[in-house]
Design a protein around this motif. Structure first.
Motif, PDB file in Angstrom:
ATOM      1  N   ILE A 151      68.149 -49.178 -26.581  1.00 13.95           N
ATOM      2  CA  ILE A 151      69.295 -48.821 -27.315  1.00 13.95           C
ATOM      3  C   ILE A 151      68.888 -48.061 -28.595  1.00 13.95           C
ATOM      4  CG2 ILE A 151      68.663 -50.825 -28.969  1.00 13.95           C
ATOM      5  CD1 ILE A 151      71.647 -51.260 -29.574  1.00 13.95           C
ATOM      6  N   LYS A 152      67.952 -47.845 -28.848  1.00 12.07           N
ATOM      7  CA  LYS A 152      67.289 -46.715 -29.691  1.00 12.07           C
ATOM      8  C   LYS A 152      67.689 -45.409 -29.292  1.00 12.07           C
ATOM      9  CE  LYS A 152      63.932 -49.359 -32.776  1.00 12.07           C
ATOM     10  NZ  LYS A 152      62.873 -49.687 -33.193  1.00 12.07           N
ATOM     11  N   ILE A 153      67.264 -45.254 -28.175  1.00 12.20           N
ATOM     12  CA  ILE A 153      67.253 -43.824 -27.442  1.00 12.20           C
ATOM     13  C   ILE A 153      68.756 -43.440 -27.107  1.00 12.20           C
ATOM     14  CG2 ILE A 153      66.753 -42.564 -25.202  1.00 12.20           C
ATOM     15  CD1 ILE A 153      64.232 -43.171 -27.198  1.00 12.20           C
ATOM     16  N   ARG A 154      69.862 -44.466 -26.913  1.00  7.97           N
ATOM     17  CA  ARG A 154      71.120 -44.302 -26.512  1.00  7.97           C
ATOM     18  C   ARG A 154      71.708 -44.021 -28.047  1.00  7.97           C
ATOM     19  NH1 ARG A 154      72.772 -49.727 -24.469  1.00  7.97           N
ATOM     20  NH2 ARG A 154      70.411 -50.216 -24.205  1.00  7.97           N
ATOM     21  N   LEU A 155      71.370 -44.883 -29.115  1.00 11.59           N
ATOM     22  CA  LEU A 155      71.792 -44.490 -30.191  1.00 11.59           C
ATOM     23  C   LEU A 155      71.693 -42.885 -30.711  1.00 11.59           C
ATOM     24  CD1 LEU A 155      71.494 -47.695 -32.289  1.00 11.59           C
ATOM     25  CD2 LEU A 155      73.677 -46.389 -31.680  1.00 11.59           C
ATOM     26  N   LEU A 156      70.267 -42.637 -30.663  1.00 10.63           N
ATOM     27  CA  LEU A 156      69.737 -41.334 -30.984  1.00 10.63           C
ATOM     28  C   LEU A 156      70.535 -40.214 -30.046  1.00 10.63           C
ATOM     29  CD1 LEU A 156      66.059 -41.788 -31.330  1.00 10.63           C
ATOM     30  CD2 LEU A 156      67.691 -41.300 -33.249  1.00 10.63           C
ATOM     31  N   ALA A 157      70.840 -40.566 -28.995  1.00 10.39           N
ATOM     32  CA  ALA A 157      71.537 -39.437 -27.948  1.00 10.39           C
ATOM     33  C   ALA A 157      73.014 -39.235 -28.652  1.00 10.39           C
ATOM     34  CB  ALA A 157      71.515 -39.834 -26.633  1.00 10.39           C
ATOM     35  N   HIS A 162      65.556 -60.073 -34.097  1.00  5.44           N
ATOM     36  CA  HIS A 162      65.958 -58.805 -34.140  1.00  5.44           C
ATOM     37  C   HIS A 162      67.381 -58.223 -33.846  1.00  5.44           C
ATOM     38  CE1 HIS A 162      65.872 -54.595 -32.699  1.00  5.44           C
ATOM     39  NE2 HIS A 162      64.707 -54.434 -33.595  1.00  5.44           N
ATOM     40  N   PRO A 163      67.931 -57.646 -34.652  1.00  3.71           N
ATOM     41  CA  PRO A 163      69.557 -57.176 -34.458  1.00  3.71           C
ATOM     42  C   PRO A 163      69.789 -56.816 -33.154  1.00  3.71           C
ATOM     43  CG  PRO A 163      68.519 -55.686 -35.882  1.00  3.71           C
ATOM     44  CD  PRO A 163      67.448 -56.638 -35.670  1.00  3.71           C
ATOM     45  N   GLY A 164      68.840 -56.084 -32.177  1.00  9.18           N
ATOM     46  CA  GLY A 164      69.246 -55.752 -30.934  1.00  9.18           C
ATOM     47  C   GLY A 164      68.861 -56.848 -29.793  1.00  9.18           C
ATOM     48  N   MET A 165      68.427 -58.042 -30.361  1.00  9.68           N
ATOM     49  CA  MET A 165      68.038 -59.002 -29.189  1.00  9.68           C
ATOM     50  C   MET A 165      69.303 -59.608 -28.688  1.00  9.68           C
ATOM     51  SD  MET A 165      65.581 -60.664 -27.775  1.00  9.68           S
ATOM     52  CE  MET A 165      64.402 -60.360 -28.996  1.00  9.68           C
ATOM     53  N   LEU A 191      75.030 -39.384 -20.933  1.00  8.99           N
ATOM     54  CA  LEU A 191      74.167 -39.300 -19.946  1.00  8.99           C
ATOM     55  C   LEU A 191      73.025 -40.386 -20.158  1.00  8.99           C
ATOM     56  CD1 LEU A 191      73.791 -35.541 -19.385  1.00  8.99           C
ATOM     57  CD2 LEU A 191      74.574 -37.181 -17.696  1.00  8.99           C
ATOM     58  N   SER A 192      72.867 -40.571 -21.477  1.00  7.06           N
ATOM     59  CA  SER A 192      71.617 -41.639 -21.929  1.00  7.06           C
ATOM     60  C   SER A 192      72.406 -42.945 -21.542  1.00  7.06           C
ATOM     61  CB  SER A 192      71.607 -41.695 -23.462  1.00  7.06           C
ATOM     62  OG  SER A 192      72.764 -42.059 -24.024  1.00  7.06           O
ATOM     63  N   GLY A 193      73.667 -43.265 -21.575  1.00  5.38           N
ATOM     64  CA  GLY A 193      74.123 -44.679 -21.079  1.00  5.38           C
ATOM     65  C   GLY A 193      73.961 -44.672 -19.638  1.00  5.38           C
ATOM     66  N   PHE A 238      76.208 -41.232 -38.107  1.00  2.00           N
ATOM     67  CA  PHE A 238      75.734 -42.515 -38.308  1.00  2.00           C
ATOM     68  C   PHE A 238      77.021 -43.421 -37.909  1.00  2.00           C
ATOM     69  CE2 PHE A 238      75.981 -46.773 -40.201  1.00  2.00           C
ATOM     70  CZ  PHE A 238      74.725 -47.328 -39.840  1.00  2.00           C
ATOM     71  N   ALA A 239      78.139 -43.064 -38.180  1.00  2.00           N
ATOM     72  CA  ALA A 239      79.439 -43.686 -38.045  1.00  2.00           C
ATOM     73  C   ALA A 239      79.941 -43.323 -36.676  1.00  2.00           C
ATOM     74  CB  ALA A 239      80.601 -43.064 -38.917  1.00  2.00           C
ATOM     75  N   VAL A 240      79.794 -42.260 -35.947  1.00  2.00           N
ATOM     76  CA  VAL A 240      80.193 -41.981 -34.495  1.00  2.00           C
ATOM     77  C   VAL A 240      79.192 -42.764 -33.712  1.00  2.00           C
ATOM     78  CG1 VAL A 240      80.031 -40.416 -32.902  1.00  2.00           C
ATOM     79  CG2 VAL A 240      80.849 -39.605 -35.068  1.00  2.00           C
ATOM     80  N   GLY A 241      77.710 -43.027 -34.070  1.00  2.00           N
ATOM     81  CA  GLY A 241      76.982 -43.551 -33.422  1.00  2.00           C
ATOM     82  C   GLY A 241      77.240 -45.061 -33.308  1.00  2.00           C
ATOM     83  N   GLY A 242      77.717 -45.582 -34.589  1.00  2.00           N
ATOM     84  CA  GLY A 242      78.043 -47.039 -34.544  1.00  2.00           C
ATOM     85  C   GLY A 242      79.255 -47.422 -33.713  1.00  2.00           C
ATOM     86  N   VAL A 243      80.097 -46.595 -34.000  1.00  2.00           N
ATOM     87  CA  VAL A 243      81.272 -46.711 -33.204  1.00  2.00           C
ATOM     88  C   VAL A 243      81.268 -46.676 -31.633  1.00  2.00           C
ATOM     89  CG1 VAL A 243      83.554 -45.947 -32.676  1.00  2.00           C
ATOM     90  CG2 VAL A 243      83.029 -46.157 -35.092  1.00  2.00           C
ATOM     91  N   ALA A 244      80.338 -45.881 -31.205  1.00  2.00           N
ATOM     92  CA  ALA A 244      80.355 -45.875 -29.857  1.00  2.00           C
ATOM     93  C   ALA A 244      79.361 -47.086 -29.461  1.00  2.00           C
ATOM     94  CB  ALA A 244      79.248 -44.498 -29.413  1.00  2.00           C
ATOM     95  N   ASN A 245      78.334 -47.664 -30.072  1.00  2.00           N
ATOM     96  CA  ASN A 245      77.792 -48.716 -29.866  1.00  2.00           C
ATOM     97  C   ASN A 245      78.412 -50.046 -29.987  1.00  2.00           C
ATOM     98  OD1 ASN A 245      75.116 -50.156 -29.180  1.00  2.00           O
ATOM     99  ND2 ASN A 245      75.422 -51.187 -31.222  1.00  2.00           N
TER     100      ASN A 245
END
Length: 364
Positions: free
Chosen positions: A100-106, A271-274, A87-89, A147-154
């Motif tokens: 991206i921070k909100i999506r990662l947190l979700a 910035h890494p998110g740029m 839903l965040s995506g 962290f791993a799950v959020g990283g793979v999704a991103n």
């Protein structure tokens, strides 16, 4: 097999409805930014393919409930846990206002839900030093899992740049999970993987090669979360499966993410998110495919876009195949991970320095 077919047909139908009704909702759902640094399409395209994928998976798992309620409940519960990530995506796809921070947190929250309801917590990583910390301090294991799950999704969102790229890589990885789940007799994980494969196949009918609909952030985060959680559950429930099996299986999107962070933070000092246009798949498009097939009309740009993805599919197979063959042996899996990292860096810098191997060049 019925789960795969039902998921395929359901997603195929829902995605068709989205494509055919695009004129009614394109002001909300279409990717109309044609000039962004990461945009390589010529017309506005709906970017809510994740809706078809989640509904296709839901229909298949719900129908499975009448055959085996225990297995279906597992899949439906995992789908429930995926909702914050999806839903965040999807909200970002529609509003373009979810960072991206909100999506990662979700997604991290989704990982927490899966950990709580399905006991999906990593106990080790088969890395000296870290395993002791995870065993001694459970909070470390929880943090690493989320962290791993959020990283793979991103990571799956990062490689979602061309028609069929992220979706087909996901199908390959899920096929590997299906095979190993079958080998260890875990039918719940196998059915969940097959349901997602079927839904992705239905989506790909409309996404590749013409790009009539995009996966979107919602679809990418959903698929990435699904793969990450099935990977965690497979290693937690079956200790004979090496922790490096899913890591090598997903190593292409993971390493793409790590290399992107290195490139942006260390090399470019940004910035890494740029966002930028320096991902490997973008370099292949700009310096291999586009040079070979020149032209700027819509038909040629669509062809160029579609021809880029197979390069990365082959690259992903370099990790998927050895992961499937050696899923028990973590030292062998680690060796292939190192080999892939070296190959990726060599290929990347070869393209950057305009020294593309001749066997990679496209001939008209």
């Amino acid at each position: 097999m019925s789960v795969l077919i039902l998921a395929f047909l359901s997603c195929l139908f829902v995605t068709l409805l989205i494509v055919r009704s695009a004129h009614l909702h394109k002001r909300f759902t279409a990717d109309s930014d044609l000039l962004g640094v990461q945009k390589f399409h010529s017309v506005a395209v709906p970017r809510v393919g994740g809706v078809g994928i989640i509904l296709g998976t839901l229909v298949a798992l719900t129908a499975r409930y009448f055959q085996n309620s225990e297995i279906a409940t597992f899949g439906l519960l995992l789908l429930f846990c995926a909702l914050p990530a999806f839903l965040s995506g999807l909200t970002e796809d529609i509003t373009k206002k979810v960072g991206i921070k909100i999506r990662l947190l979700a997604t991290i929250f989704s990982a927490g839900l899966a950990g709580f309801f399905l006991n999906a917590w990593l106990g080790s990583l088969q890395i000296f030093g870290i395993d002791n910390l995870m065993l001694t301090y459970p909070i470390v294991a929880i943090a690493i899992t989320c962290f791993a799950v959020g990283g793979v999704a991103n990571a799956f969102n990062i490689i979602d740049g061309y028609h069929g790229l992220s979706a087909m890589v996901a199908v390959m990885i899920l096929a590997g999970i299906t095979y190993v789940a079958f080998q260890v007799g875990d039918h719940a994980i196998m059915i969940a993987a097959l349901a997602m494969i079927g839904a992705l196949a239905g989506f790909l009918v409309w996404n590749y090669p013409r790009g009539l609909i995009f996966l979107g952030d919602g679809g990418a985060y959903l698929v990435g979360f699904w793969i990450a959680e099935l990977s965690v559950l497979l290693t937690v429930r079956h200790p004979e499966v090496s922790k490096w099996f899913p890591l090598l299986l997903c190593f292409y999107p993971i390493f793409e993410t790590l290399f992107t962070i290195y490139r942006r933070v260390i090399v470019k000092r940004t910035h890494p998110g740029m966002p930028d246009s320096s991902h490997l798949h973008q370099l292949i498009y700009m310096r291999i495919v586009r040079w070979a097939i020149g032209g700027h009309d819509v038909r040629l740009k669509t062809q160029q876009n579609a021809m880029t993805s197979p390069y990365l599919w082959v690259l992903a197979l370099l990790t998927v195949i050895p992961a499937i063959l050696f899923w028990r042996y973590h030292m062998v899996l680690k060796g292939f991970a190192v080999l892939f990292a070296i190959s990726y860096v060599w290929l990347y810098w070869s393209i950057v320095r305009f020294k593309v191997p001749r066997w990679l060049s496209v001939r008209r």
